[in-house]
Design an enzyme around this catalytic site. Structure first.
Site, PDB file in Angstrom:
ATOM      1  N   CYS A   2      37.793  35.878  36.909  1.00  0.00           N
ATOM      2  CA  CYS A   2      37.003  34.709  36.529  1.00  0.00           C
ATOM      3  C   CYS A   2      36.964  33.728  37.684  1.00  0.00           C
ATOM      4  O   CYS A   2      37.389  34.017  38.795  1.00  0.00           O
ATOM      5  CB  CYS A   2      37.610  34.004  35.313  1.00  0.00           C
ATOM      6  SG  CYS A   2      38.069  35.078  33.955  1.00  0.00           S
ATOM      7  N   ILE A  58      37.309  42.211  32.126  1.00  0.00           N
ATOM      8  CA  ILE A  58      37.960  43.403  32.676  1.00  0.00           C
ATOM      9  C   ILE A  58      38.928  44.007  31.653  1.00  0.00           C
ATOM     10  O   ILE A  58      38.953  45.200  31.434  1.00  0.00           O
ATOM     11  CB  ILE A  58      38.740  43.064  33.970  1.00  0.00           C
ATOM     12  CG1 ILE A  58      37.803  42.435  35.011  1.00  0.00           C
ATOM     13  CG2 ILE A  58      39.427  44.309  34.524  1.00  0.00           C
ATOM     14  CD1 ILE A  58      36.770  43.351  35.601  1.00  0.00           C
ATOM     15  N   GLY A  81      41.977  35.890  37.325  1.00  0.00           N
ATOM     16  CA  GLY A  81      42.759  36.932  37.977  1.00  0.00           C
ATOM     17  C   GLY A  81      43.223  38.015  37.026  1.00  0.00           C
ATOM     18  O   GLY A  81      42.641  38.229  35.962  1.00  0.00           O
ATOM     19  N   GLU A  82      44.278  38.694  37.443  1.00  0.00           N
ATOM     20  CA  GLU A  82      44.875  39.764  36.649  1.00  0.00           C
ATOM     21  C   GLU A  82      46.388  39.694  36.774  1.00  0.00           C
ATOM     22  O   GLU A  82      46.913  39.474  37.871  1.00  0.00           O
ATOM     23  CB  GLU A  82      44.413  41.145  37.148  1.00  0.00           C
ATOM     24  CG  GLU A  82      42.910  41.356  37.217  1.00  0.00           C
ATOM     25  CD  GLU A  82      42.221  41.384  35.858  1.00  0.00           C
ATOM     26  OE1 GLU A  82      42.918  41.513  34.830  1.00  0.00           O
ATOM     27  OE2 GLU A  82      40.985  41.279  35.836  1.00  0.00           O
ATOM     28  N   ASP A 105      45.873  39.307  29.107  1.00  0.00           N
ATOM     29  CA  ASP A 105      46.972  38.821  29.939  1.00  0.00           C
ATOM     30  C   ASP A 105      47.015  37.296  29.964  1.00  0.00           C
ATOM     31  O   ASP A 105      48.070  36.704  30.181  1.00  0.00           O
ATOM     32  CB  ASP A 105      46.887  39.391  31.356  1.00  0.00           C
ATOM     33  CG  ASP A 105      45.507  39.267  32.003  1.00  0.00           C
ATOM     34  OD1 ASP A 105      44.575  38.784  31.337  1.00  0.00           O
ATOM     35  OD2 ASP A 105      45.359  39.674  33.175  1.00  0.00           O
TER      36      ASP A 105
END
Length: 634
Positions: A2, A58, A81-82, A105
């Protein structure tokens, strides 16, 4: 993946106006998250607080909408992010009685913070920029990942505190045009990029990697803290064979952790050591054929697709090869360069963008080999570091000055070949007897002396790396470990990762770098340097760990990096634009450069008297940024 934005307004802006401002900031980063957006805005006792985000879905496509709130609505988060270890953190929290409402997450970060506070930031293995508003303690926390993979800018004005994933969101929100930062300007014209904590604008900063901001809404004060206090590198006793086995295990694990996605995923495959190993590992952790993506050039001297084909055939991937010519690269120069929002002149940004654009037609996530050189010691410049120590111990300083003068006459390149003459010149100019040689090596645009010549004295800073030397805790940079640490805090965060983030997110493609794993980084920092560079053999332990899975000597073949023939373009298709940037009245009004010196530098390059590709390209990129942002001739 994002993009996030945030705003604290001391004049208690209305919630409606705050939401409108955040929506406008979000619209500027639509490319980072085209799937959906969200905003939160609220007035408290002495200010207004708002956060916004754009989302590229994602993981948890159906229920990962942001912002996400705690059950009592007292804590809210937006996240870019991840987090690769979120499932293990979630399991730990669930065993402690914590309940979850999504599979994202983002909620894991929120619930971990709710139970353990900012200490929980240390648990996160991933790439991220996020902000948390905790109403219970009247504070906002803004955090950035360990390596700085995801960008985060911020500024504190008299009326407001603003943060954003991209600089453009801040510039469009503040009600004045900030001045050019002297430090940012000097860093750019040395390095070709601007590392944290600086930006090109005075008063606007990048949050350093592995740090978080704590903003107190009652006092309107900020404090910046390190998330993971990095241990000082200390060599452990481990045999080479044991270290090799551990390296192989850790690389497989990090690739596996970074392959979690609910959308299509593939790899960038250049045929070099790093991308080949990442592609191999991914192919062996899934039952399906993986997608691999390579970019090739019609110009034979730039094309290395034969190497990527060898790996693609070996792992039996669905291989996508895109052959391009110079026109494909040149057509997007303007859009790519201005999207960085500040001067940036790594010419590899152009093919990286094109590869990302082509890859996005097939998948949403791509694994890359980025970080392999920093983690395992793979750059040619590390050779130069070793050579400097040997050279200066044998060649007296006076003799070196004579050699340098002769080389400048005998080794003049007239074209952008980057051949032997270029490399020898680069080495000789980087030699330094005062312990600053590595700072000269990474100064791809100008040496300190060259910068003093082209820039007016009021803008020139003669000790621009002082802050980074303080971070390292040493004046002299001498060992391979030192070189790698410099690259982590400067070249990686400010150059490589900025390039990949902006060019890939411009196409809404998420890039993940498995080698950028904190545990892997800390592990290689404990190994004897000879495990990383044995003699002149770079990335020795990584190659040895995987060589049995590749054709003989494949991992030891030389490979060129991404590049573009920018020196030729400046003399040809970009010539007219470049000449407009040395117009005397424009330069005098700008008041930054020595008109006579910069004009001669550019003209000598244009007339093929002396090739100065890196210096002139950095000048061109700066003036393009300046013109677009200050003169609006776009």
């Amino acid at each position: 993946m994002c993009g996030i934005n945030g705003l604290i307004d001391k004049s208690k802006m209305s919630e409606a106006k705050m939401s409108s401002t955040l929506n406008a900031m979000n619209d500027l980063i639509l490319h980072r998250g085209p799937d959906e957006d969200g905003v939160f805005a609220e007035q408290n006792d002495n200010c207004s607080v708002g956060m916004g985000m754009r989302r590229l879905s994602i993981i948890d496509l159906s229920s990962g909408t942001q912002p996400i709130f705690s059950d009592d609505k007292q804590i809210v988060i937006v996240f870019n992010g991840e987090i690769y270890n979120y499932k293990s953190i979630k399991s730990r929290l669930e065993s402690e009685g914590v309940t979850f409402h999504t599979s994202s997450d983002t909620e894991v970060i929120l619930k971990a913070y709710e139970k353990y506070g900012v200490t929980s930031f240390q648990w996160l293995d991933g790439m991220y920029g996020f902000s948390i508003y905790d109403k219970k303690i009247n504070k906002v926390f803004i955090a950035r990942d360990f390596f700085g993979e995801k960008p985060l800018y911020y500024t504190h004005t008299e009326k407001e505190f603003i943060w954003a994933s991209e600089l453009k969101s801040i510039i469009k929100t503040i009600d004045f045009t900030p001045k050019i930062s002297k430090k940012g300007l000097n860093l750019y014209f040395r390095l070709t990029y601007i590392p944290a904590p600086h930006s090109i604008y005075e008063g606007i900063h990048k949050l350093e990697a592995n740090h978080y901001i704590a903003y107190d809404l009652a006092s309107h004060t900020t404090n910046i803290h390190e998330i993971n206090v990095e241990p000082k590198p200390k060599t452990i006793s481990m045999s080479f064979e044991d270290a090799k086995a551990k390296t192989k295990e850790m690389v497989y694990n990090t690739v596996d952790s970074r392959s979690i996605a609910d959308v299509g995923l593939g790899t960038f495959l250049s045929g070099g050591v790093d991308s080949s190993i990442i592609s191999l590992c991914l192919s062996q952790t899934t039952d399906k054929k993986i997608d691999t993506f390579s970019i090739g050039f019609k110009k034979a001297s730039y094309d290395e697709t034969d190497k990527s084909r060898v790996v693609a055939d070996m792992i039996n991937s669905n291989h996508h090869e895109f052959i391009i010519d110079e026109d494909d690269l040149k057509n997007n120069i303007h859009d790519i360069l201005v999207n960085f929002d500040e001067p940036f002149s790594d010419s590899a940004a152009l093919p990286t963008h094109l590869l990302s654009e082509k890859t996005r037609e097939h998948v949403t996530v791509a694994l890359t080999g980025d970080g392999g050189d920093e983690v395992f010691g793979g750059y040619n410049k590390y050779y130069i570091g070793k050579m400097n120590k040997r050279y200066t111990s044998v060649v007296p300083k006076g003799i070196h000055k004579t050699i340098l003068k002769l080389s400048q006459k005998l080794l003049v390149d007239k074209d952008d070949t980057r051949g032997k003459k270029f490399r020898i010149n680069r080495l000789l100019n980087a030699i330094n007897y005062n312990g600053d040689f590595y700072w000269d090596i990474i100064s791809l645009a100008n040496t300190n002396k060259q910068l003093a010549e082209i820039m007016l004295s009021e803008y020139y800073d003669d000790d621009i790396f002082k802050q980074y030397k303080a971070i390292l805790g040493k004046e002299k940079i001498e060992s391979l470990t030192d070189f790698r640490l410099v690259d982590k805090i400067c070249s990686l965060e400010g150059g490589m990762l900025a390039k990949v983030d902006r060019t890939s997110m411009m196409t809404s493609l998420e890039c993940r770098a498995p080698f950028l794993n904190r545990e892997l980084w800390e592990f290689t920092n404990t190994l004897p340097e000879s495990y990383l560079m044995k003699g002149w053999n770079k990335k020795y332990i990584l190659k040895e760990a995987f060589k049995d899975q590749f054709p003989d000597e494949f991992l030891y073949k030389s490979k060129s990096g991404f590049g573009s023939p920018t020196g030729d373009w400046l003399r040809q298709s970009l010539r007219q634009e470049l000449e407009s940037y040395i117009e005397p009245n424009m330069l005098k009004a700008q008041g930054i450069f020595n008109v006579e010196v910069i004009t001669k530098l550019v003209k000598d390059h244009l007339d093929s008297k002396k090739d100065s590709t890196f210096r002139v390209w950095s000048y061109y990129c700066f003036q393009k940024w300046y013109t677009y942002n200050f003169l609006k001739q776009n």
